[in-house]
Design a protein around this motif. Structure first.
Motif, short mmCIF file in Angstrom:
data_model
loop_
_atom_site.label_atom_id
_atom_site.label_comp_id
_atom_site.label_asym_id
_atom_site.label_seq_id
_atom_site.Cartn_x
_atom_site.Cartn_y
_atom_site.Cartn_z
N ASP A 82 98.89 43.26 112.46
CA ASP A 82 97.67 42.67 111.91
C ASP A 82 96.65 43.78 111.68
O ASP A 82 96.90 44.93 112.02
CB ASP A 82 97.12 41.55 112.79
CG ASP A 82 96.52 42.02 114.10
OD1 ASP A 82 96.24 43.22 114.28
OD2 ASP A 82 96.30 41.16 114.98
N GLU A 103 103.95 33.94 110.94
CA GLU A 103 103.21 33.00 111.77
C GLU A 103 103.77 33.04 113.17
O GLU A 103 104.97 33.26 113.36
CB GLU A 103 103.32 31.57 111.21
CG GLU A 103 102.58 31.37 109.93
CD GLU A 103 102.69 29.94 109.42
OE1 GLU A 103 103.47 29.14 109.97
OE2 GLU A 103 101.97 29.64 108.46
N ARG A 104 102.90 32.83 114.13
CA ARG A 104 103.34 32.75 115.52
C ARG A 104 103.95 31.38 115.78
O ARG A 104 103.40 30.37 115.36
CB ARG A 104 102.17 32.99 116.47
CG ARG A 104 101.70 34.45 116.46
CD ARG A 104 100.67 34.69 117.50
NE ARG A 104 101.31 34.79 118.82
CZ ARG A 104 100.92 35.61 119.77
NH1 ARG A 104 99.89 36.40 119.58
NH2 ARG A 104 101.54 35.64 120.93
N ASP A 106 104.73 30.72 119.04
CA ASP A 106 104.22 30.44 120.39
C ASP A 106 102.74 30.10 120.30
O ASP A 106 102.15 30.12 119.23
CB ASP A 106 104.47 31.64 121.31
CG ASP A 106 103.77 32.90 120.84
OD1 ASP A 106 103.39 32.97 119.65
OD2 ASP A 106 103.59 33.82 121.64
N ASP A 107 102.15 29.81 121.43
CA ASP A 107 100.73 29.42 121.43
C ASP A 107 99.77 30.60 121.55
O ASP A 107 98.56 30.42 121.55
CB ASP A 107 100.46 28.41 122.54
CG ASP A 107 100.69 28.97 123.94
OD1 ASP A 107 100.95 30.20 124.09
OD2 ASP A 107 100.62 28.18 124.90
N GLY A 108 100.29 31.82 121.66
CA GLY A 108 99.44 33.01 121.74
C GLY A 108 98.82 33.24 123.09
O GLY A 108 98.00 34.16 123.26
N ALA A 111 99.24 37.59 125.79
CA ALA A 111 98.79 38.67 124.89
C ALA A 111 99.84 39.76 124.71
O ALA A 111 99.80 40.50 123.73
CB ALA A 111 97.50 39.28 125.41
N ALA A 114 105.03 37.71 121.84
CA ALA A 114 104.87 36.77 120.74
C ALA A 114 106.22 36.44 120.12
O ALA A 114 107.12 37.28 120.10
CB ALA A 114 103.95 37.35 119.67
N LEU A 116 107.54 35.25 116.47
CA LEU A 116 107.10 35.12 115.08
C LEU A 116 108.19 34.54 114.21
O LEU A 116 109.38 34.68 114.50
CB LEU A 116 106.72 36.49 114.52
CG LEU A 116 105.66 37.30 115.24
CD1 LEU A 116 105.46 38.63 114.52
CD2 LEU A 116 104.36 36.54 115.33
N PHE A 164 104.05 43.96 116.29
CA PHE A 164 104.96 43.06 116.99
C PHE A 164 106.39 43.57 116.87
O PHE A 164 106.84 43.92 115.78
CB PHE A 164 104.86 41.65 116.38
CG PHE A 164 103.48 41.07 116.44
CD1 PHE A 164 103.12 40.21 117.48
CD2 PHE A 164 102.54 41.37 115.47
CE1 PHE A 164 101.84 39.66 117.53
CE2 PHE A 164 101.26 40.83 115.52
CZ PHE A 164 100.91 39.98 116.56
N VAL A 171 104.24 42.80 122.15
CA VAL A 171 103.06 43.04 121.33
C VAL A 171 102.46 44.36 121.81
O VAL A 171 102.20 44.54 123.00
CB VAL A 171 102.02 41.90 121.48
CG1 VAL A 171 100.79 42.19 120.65
CG2 VAL A 171 102.64 40.57 121.10
#
Length: 180
Positions: A82, A103-104, A106-108, A111, A114, A116, A164, A171
């Motif tokens: 990003d 797009e993820r 998972d719920d993020g 930290a 991830a 994707l 990622f 991450v």
């Protein structure tokens, strides 16, 4: 007279002062396509005689945006990454760049990890530009001698960004000008 870099800079300043959000960025994207239609600009900035590597063409001290030329000699496939709290507009000058928006799944909440999935795939061909809004995860893949102009909302070396690892889900914080 063809639309040139100085006109593009002036338009970016006017547009982003008046409308710094997504609507203004879309106007900048359209103007970048107009700039890329100028063969003299493309040849001088991104042609075979242009210096290889990353070159800052302009940095706005007041608004913070940058205009950069990516004059790539070798092919590269970036990991998903990003641009943190910045947006980016990629405008293809020579050859092409394949883009994937992620797009993820998972719920993020973690930290450091991830999951994707690709959400959108497309190719930027010469004269076309695409926008990634703040925090949008994407990856780029381009062949030898691919060249593009990138406009960012900030100097990416000065903000937190992440990349990622698709295999491990890890991450990682990015270092300056990594995966660009």
């Amino acid at each position: 007279m063809s639309y040139n870099l100085d006109q593009f800079i002036a338009d970016c300043r006017t547009i982003l002062t008046r409308e710094p959000g997504p609507a203004g960025r879309e106007q900048v994207r359209v103007r970048l396509e107009q700039l890329l239609a100028n063969p003299d600009f493309v040849q001088r900035t991104c042609g075979d005689d242009a210096p290889q590597g990353l070159k800052v063409l302009y940095e706005d001290r007041e608004l913070g945006f940058q205009i950069l030329a990516h004059v790539n000699d070798k092919a590269r496939k970036s990991p998903p990454h990003d641009h943190g709290a910045s947006w980016a507009i990629y405008g293809q000058a020579i050859k092409y760049t394949d883009m994937i928006e992620w797009e993820r799944e998972d719920d993020g909440a973690d930290a450091g990890h991830a999951k994707l999935r690709p959400a959108k795939k497309y190719r930027l061909n010469p004269g076309h530009a695409g926008i990634y809004e703040d925090g949008k995860i994407h990856s780029i893949d381009y062949p030898d001698k691919s060249r593009f102009i990138r406009v960012t909302g900030a100097n990416l070396d000065k903000i937190d960004r992440v990349r990622f690892d698709l295999k491990t889900g890890a991450v990682h914080r990015m270092t300056p000008q990594q995966a660009t």
